[in-house]
Design a protein around this motif. Structure first.
Motif, PDB file in Angstrom:
ATOM      1  N   VAL A 170      -2.575  -4.827   6.407  1.00  0.00           N
ATOM      2  CA  VAL A 170      -3.946  -5.004   5.930  1.00  0.00           C
ATOM      3  C   VAL A 170      -3.945  -4.726   4.433  1.00  0.00           C
ATOM      4  CG1 VAL A 170      -6.333  -4.222   6.081  1.00  0.00           C
ATOM      5  CG2 VAL A 170      -4.900  -4.265   8.143  1.00  0.00           C
ATOM      6  N   GLY A 171      -4.431  -5.670   3.640  1.00  0.00           N
ATOM      7  CA  GLY A 171      -4.458  -5.500   2.189  1.00  0.00           C
ATOM      8  C   GLY A 171      -5.772  -4.940   1.689  1.00  0.00           C
ATOM      9  N   GLY A 172      -5.717  -4.285   0.543  1.00  0.00           N
ATOM     10  CA  GLY A 172      -6.930  -3.731  -0.056  1.00  0.00           C
ATOM     11  C   GLY A 172      -7.838  -4.813  -0.602  1.00  0.00           C
ATOM     12  N   PHE A 173      -9.125  -4.532  -0.667  1.00  0.00           N
ATOM     13  CA  PHE A 173     -10.116  -5.466  -1.198  1.00  0.00           C
ATOM     14  C   PHE A 173     -10.292  -5.285  -2.701  1.00  0.00           C
ATOM     15  CE2 PHE A 173     -11.116  -5.755   3.224  1.00  0.00           C
ATOM     16  CZ  PHE A 173     -11.775  -6.957   3.410  1.00  0.00           C
ATOM     17  N   ARG A 174     -10.450  -4.044  -3.115  1.00  0.00           N
ATOM     18  CA  ARG A 174     -10.770  -3.770  -4.512  1.00  0.00           C
ATOM     19  C   ARG A 174      -9.508  -3.786  -5.373  1.00  0.00           C
ATOM     20  NH1 ARG A 174     -14.883   1.439  -3.960  1.00  0.00           N
ATOM     21  NH2 ARG A 174     -16.732   0.272  -3.320  1.00  0.00           N
ATOM     22  N   GLY A 227     -15.557  -5.380  -7.882  1.00  0.00           N
ATOM     23  CA  GLY A 227     -16.277  -6.468  -7.232  1.00  0.00           C
ATOM     24  C   GLY A 227     -17.571  -5.963  -6.609  1.00  0.00           C
ATOM     25  N   ASP A 228     -18.280  -6.875  -5.971  1.00  0.00           N
ATOM     26  CA  ASP A 228     -19.611  -6.551  -5.456  1.00  0.00           C
ATOM     27  C   ASP A 228     -19.627  -6.191  -3.971  1.00  0.00           C
ATOM     28  OD1 ASP A 228     -20.784  -7.048  -7.945  1.00  0.00           O
ATOM     29  OD2 ASP A 228     -20.907  -9.197  -7.537  1.00  0.00           O
ATOM     30  N   LEU A 229     -18.492  -6.298  -3.289  1.00  0.00           N
ATOM     31  CA  LEU A 229     -18.461  -6.010  -1.859  1.00  0.00           C
ATOM     32  C   LEU A 229     -18.601  -4.509  -1.626  1.00  0.00           C
ATOM     33  CD1 LEU A 229     -18.123  -7.870   0.623  1.00  0.00           C
ATOM     34  CD2 LEU A 229     -15.729  -7.141   0.727  1.00  0.00           C
ATOM     35  N   SER A 230     -19.555  -4.120  -0.788  1.00  0.00           N
ATOM     36  CA  SER A 230     -19.795  -2.702  -0.540  1.00  0.00           C
ATOM     37  C   SER A 230     -18.704  -2.115   0.350  1.00  0.00           C
ATOM     38  CB  SER A 230     -21.153  -2.510   0.141  1.00  0.00           C
ATOM     39  OG  SER A 230     -21.126  -3.072   1.451  1.00  0.00           O
ATOM     40  N   LEU A 231     -18.596  -0.799   0.338  1.00  0.00           N
ATOM     41  CA  LEU A 231     -17.612  -0.130   1.190  1.00  0.00           C
ATOM     42  C   LEU A 231     -17.911  -0.361   2.663  1.00  0.00           C
ATOM     43  CD1 LEU A 231     -16.732   3.310  -0.427  1.00  0.00           C
ATOM     44  CD2 LEU A 231     -15.153   1.511   0.254  1.00  0.00           C
ATOM     45  N   SER A 232     -19.179  -0.405   3.022  1.00  0.00           N
ATOM     46  CA  SER A 232     -19.522  -0.644   4.425  1.00  0.00           C
ATOM     47  C   SER A 232     -19.062  -2.026   4.865  1.00  0.00           C
ATOM     48  CB  SER A 232     -21.031  -0.488   4.646  1.00  0.00           C
ATOM     49  OG  SER A 232     -21.764  -1.401   3.843  1.00  0.00           O
ATOM     50  N   LEU A 277      -8.734   4.502  -4.689  1.00  0.00           N
ATOM     51  CA  LEU A 277      -8.479   5.617  -3.783  1.00  0.00           C
ATOM     52  C   LEU A 277      -9.609   5.795  -2.790  1.00  0.00           C
ATOM     53  CD1 LEU A 277      -6.856   8.101  -2.883  1.00  0.00           C
ATOM     54  CD2 LEU A 277      -7.977   9.390  -4.742  1.00  0.00           C
ATOM     55  N   GLU A 278     -10.843   5.673  -3.244  1.00  0.00           N
ATOM     56  CA  GLU A 278     -11.989   5.833  -2.356  1.00  0.00           C
ATOM     57  C   GLU A 278     -11.917   4.853  -1.188  1.00  0.00           C
ATOM     58  OE1 GLU A 278     -16.893   5.895  -2.628  1.00  0.00           O
ATOM     59  OE2 GLU A 278     -15.739   4.564  -3.942  1.00  0.00           O
ATOM     60  N   ALA A 297      -1.519  14.043  -6.139  1.00  0.00           N
ATOM     61  CA  ALA A 297      -2.731  14.595  -5.518  1.00  0.00           C
ATOM     62  C   ALA A 297      -3.425  13.553  -4.654  1.00  0.00           C
ATOM     63  CB  ALA A 297      -3.686  15.096  -6.601  1.00  0.00           C
ATOM     64  N   ALA A 298      -3.421  12.303  -5.101  1.00  0.00           N
ATOM     65  CA  ALA A 298      -4.057  11.232  -4.328  1.00  0.00           C
ATOM     66  C   ALA A 298      -3.362  11.039  -2.985  1.00  0.00           C
ATOM     67  CB  ALA A 298      -4.030   9.931  -5.124  1.00  0.00           C
ATOM     68  N   LEU A 299      -2.041  11.062  -2.977  1.00  0.00           N
ATOM     69  CA  LEU A 299      -1.302  10.882  -1.726  1.00  0.00           C
ATOM     70  C   LEU A 299      -1.594  12.024  -0.748  1.00  0.00           C
ATOM     71  CD1 LEU A 299       2.144   9.577  -3.029  1.00  0.00           C
ATOM     72  CD2 LEU A 299       0.238   8.253  -2.095  1.00  0.00           C
ATOM     73  N   GLN A 300      -1.745  13.222  -1.271  1.00  0.00           N
ATOM     74  CA  GLN A 300      -2.093  14.357  -0.408  1.00  0.00           C
ATOM     75  C   GLN A 300      -3.459  14.147   0.238  1.00  0.00           C
ATOM     76  OE1 GLN A 300      -0.094  16.859   0.469  1.00  0.00           O
ATOM     77  NE2 GLN A 300       1.537  16.064  -0.847  1.00  0.00           N
ATOM     78  N   GLN A 301      -4.392  13.567  -0.521  1.00  0.00           N
ATOM     79  CA  GLN A 301      -5.715  13.272   0.046  1.00  0.00           C
ATOM     80  C   GLN A 301      -5.615  12.248   1.174  1.00  0.00           C
ATOM     81  OE1 GLN A 301      -9.105  12.615  -2.663  1.00  0.00           O
ATOM     82  NE2 GLN A 301      -7.795  13.295  -4.348  1.00  0.00           N
ATOM     83  N   VAL A 302      -4.768  11.235   0.985  1.00  0.00           N
ATOM     84  CA  VAL A 302      -4.619  10.200   1.999  1.00  0.00           C
ATOM     85  C   VAL A 302      -4.013  10.792   3.271  1.00  0.00           C
ATOM     86  CG1 VAL A 302      -3.601   7.958   2.538  1.00  0.00           C
ATOM     87  CG2 VAL A 302      -4.406   8.422   0.221  1.00  0.00           C
TER      88      VAL A 302
END
Length: 614
Positions: free
Chosen positions: A104-108, A113-118, A147-148, A186-191
């Motif tokens: 599965v690839g990322g969108f952002r 872009g304008d696509l919301s997270l939901s 990251l979000e 730090a980002a990888l630890q969050q994931v």
């Protein structure tokens, strides 16, 4: 524990390389994922070629198989069919001991872009459910710049599927930081904390840059590291993009990545079965490491923040009535009148002069050049408009850096009129980002980082204005749009010109719940002909029949027309200052005498302690 994770406990696993690289080299004229339905044997052959080269893991040909991307090819109604076919093809190609990851690839990307997270979560859920139902051994979320987005996707997936292995890979254009400035370690630890079993990086960088990045990444306690580098940095040959043919070098560098703690290693853009063959030969005898010395990231010593002595326009307008005047730069190089007008506005102690950025898609003298000369020669504050139409992300960032270097801090972020409305309708629009994206970029600069996450070594001090058009059918919709701009970080707003007291009242009632300063635009009408043009040809602007009749009555008398225009504007200014502290005077046709007269009137009534509602 799954067979995949159990194997990684004691063994380095080699994954496959790029699918799209091979398909494009063979003349692909659609999206790679379409071949799951139209050319399944070709996809199967590529899978098998990677397995024969030594890949322990293959990934489904589903990287871009989401609704948003497939609709560009008219395939949005085949999302599930493409995923189901992809898993079937991978299973046909696999050996008994081959692991299959559902991709599965990322969108952002760098621009959100304008696509919301939901919406992203909704589309991702369809992909994930189809892949899991079809029987993949794990899920690979790859090429996530944001990251979000990755955190939300992994968390939602883990809540739905408790046991399936999740591999989650970020993409960074900087070797140490993500685009939001977060350290990669730090980002990888969050994931990991939201449910990923294997975390790492893929794409953008070649093996050497990846090795440098992983030297700063610690070994996770309850997860493993993965890395899928590009074949090399991207090159251009005869107008075609290509990667270096460096499979042996790629394999040699893979050894160093294993020594940095990587247990799952594959290839991204530009890699081929030969790259995977070289990786396999290089790492076949290597065991996963269990300890490493992490090299700390060298950080520039923090500079003491220098206090900015001036009050920003958004601060000034909260404290007292504030006047800004728009004055377009000329369309030619005779700037004498323009700078004489600037001097007159400066002498009148106007708070700021706003400089449009090729408004109406019409070529004018660069506003940054004009602002630079104003800063050198006058005391008036330049408020520089920045349009997203004319610059890509590279140009916008360079523009912002230049403005900061010149000491220009007040900017108006606007998306910009499309080129087709101007004098050069064949010119190309850019629009890498819109005004909200530009605002987010400027705020990132205010934190001392650029869009790649690179340190600027000092912070900028941009105070960002946004545009507000009250001349719409539904002003509530316009206010909702304003609210999203406030959320993006805009500090204050400037309206399009307003011609009636009723519209001023309407703006106040629609925005009084917002804690944000608003400058109301007032533009003098210079003639009956000008009034007819505005009324009939400018979208959203309508004059009352009474106003049109008044200008018609004095059409042949320039002095009477001038006095009528000033009288009507002063009446509007009275109404503006009953509700707002901010006045935005739009100079018509370089007639700065209008703006000076109206500014003097505004000061006279506000200095007399007229009640002002903020």
């Amino acid at each position: 524990m799954s067979r995949l994770l159990n194997t990684l406990k004691h063994k380095v696993l080699v994954a496959d390389g790029a699918m799209g690289t091979i398909l494009y080299s063979e003349g692909l004229d659609t999206c790679p994922e379409a071949y799951n339905l139209t050319q399944p044997k070709k996809v199967e052959h590529i899978h098998r070629s990677y397995i024969e080269a030594g890949a322990d893991i293959i990934q489904t040909n589903t990287y871009g198989a989401n609704f948003e991307k497939l609709q560009q090819f008219g395939l949005e109604h085949k999302v599930k069919a493409i995923h189901e076919a992809a898993v079937t093809i991978a299973k046909r190609a696999a050996n008994e001991d081959t692991f299959i990851l559902g991709t599965v690839g990322g969108f952002r990307g760098v621009k959100k872009g304008d696509l919301s997270l939901s919406a992203i979560l909704y589309h991702t859920e369809i992909q994930v459910d189809t892949l899991v139902t079809a029987g993949v051994d794990g899920l690979l979320f790859e090429t996530y710049y944001d990251l979000e987005e990755l955190l939300k996707v992994v968390k939602a997936t883990r809540a739905r599927f408790k046991d399936i292995p999740i591999i989650a890979q970020l993409t960074a254009s900087n070797t140490n930081y993500l685009i939001d400035g977060t350290e990669i370690n730090a980002a990888l630890q969050q994931v990991i904390s939201v449910g990923a079993n294997i975390v790492g990086l893929n794409c953008h960088h070649g093996p050497m840059h990846m090795k440098n990045t992983f030297s700063h990444i610690s070994l996770p306690n309850n997860a493993y590291l993965s890395c899928y580098p590009n074949a090399s940095l991207l090159d251009i040959d005869n107008n075609s993009f290509k990667y270096s043919n460096n499979a042996q070098y790629f394999g040699n560098t893979a050894k160093q990545l294993i020594q940095e703690g990587v247990r799952l290693i594959g290839g991204c853009c530009g890699t081929t079965p030969e790259h995977i063959r070289q990786i396999k030969a290089s790492v076949a005898s290597l065991k996963p490491i269990t300890e490493k010395k992490v090299i700390p990231i060298h950080k520039q010593p923090e500079k003491k923040k220098q206090a900015v002595q001036r009050l920003t326009l958004s601060e000034r307008v909260r404290q007292r009535p504030t006047i800004i005047v728009e004055l377009d730069t000329p369309k030619h190089l005779d700037t004498t009148r323009f700078f004489n007008n600037i001097k007159a506005l400066d002498d009148a102690q106007i708070d700021a002069v706003t400089l449009a950025d090729n408004s109406l898609a019409t070529v004018r003298v660069s506003n940054i050049a004009a602002a630079s000369l104003i800063k050198q020669q006058f005391n008036i504050e330049p408020l520089v408009h920045i349009t997203c139409r004319d610059r890509n992300l590279i140009g916008l960032q360079s523009h912002l850096l230049g403005l900061s270097l010149l000491g220009i801090h007040e900017i108006l972020a606007i998306t910009g009129d499309p080129a087709k409305v101007g004098h050069l309708p064949g010119a190309t629009n850019v629009y890498d980002v819109n005004s909200k994206g530009l605002t987010e970029l400027a705020l990132r600069f205010n934190k001392g980082i650029n869009s790649n996450g690179d340190a600027l070594k000092t912070e900028t001090h941009f105070n960002i204005a946004g545009g507000f058009d009250p001349h719409v059918r539904n002003i509530k919709a316009a206010v909702r749009k304003m609210e999203t701009k406030i959320e993006s970080g805009m500090h204050y707003f400037i309206t399009q010109p307003v011609f009636t007291k009723e519209k001023i009242t309407e703006i106040y009632e629609a925005t009084k719940h917002l804690d944000v300063p608003i400058f109301i635009g007032i533009m003098p009408i210079t003639s009956y002909k000008n009034a007819l043009f505005l009324h009939n040809e400018v979208p959203g602007i309508k004059m009352s029949e009474d106003v049109l009749a008044q200008f018609e009555a004095v059409a042949d008398d320039k002095k009477a027309t001038y006095e009528l225009s000033l009288s009507l504007c002063k009446s509007l200014i009275d109404h503006v200052h009953h509700y707002f502290n901010g006045l935005y005077l739009i100079t018509p046709f370089e007639r700065v005498d209008y703006s000076l007269e109206l500014a003097a009137y505004s000061k006279s009534i506000t200095n007399n302690n007229q009640e002002v509602i903020l």
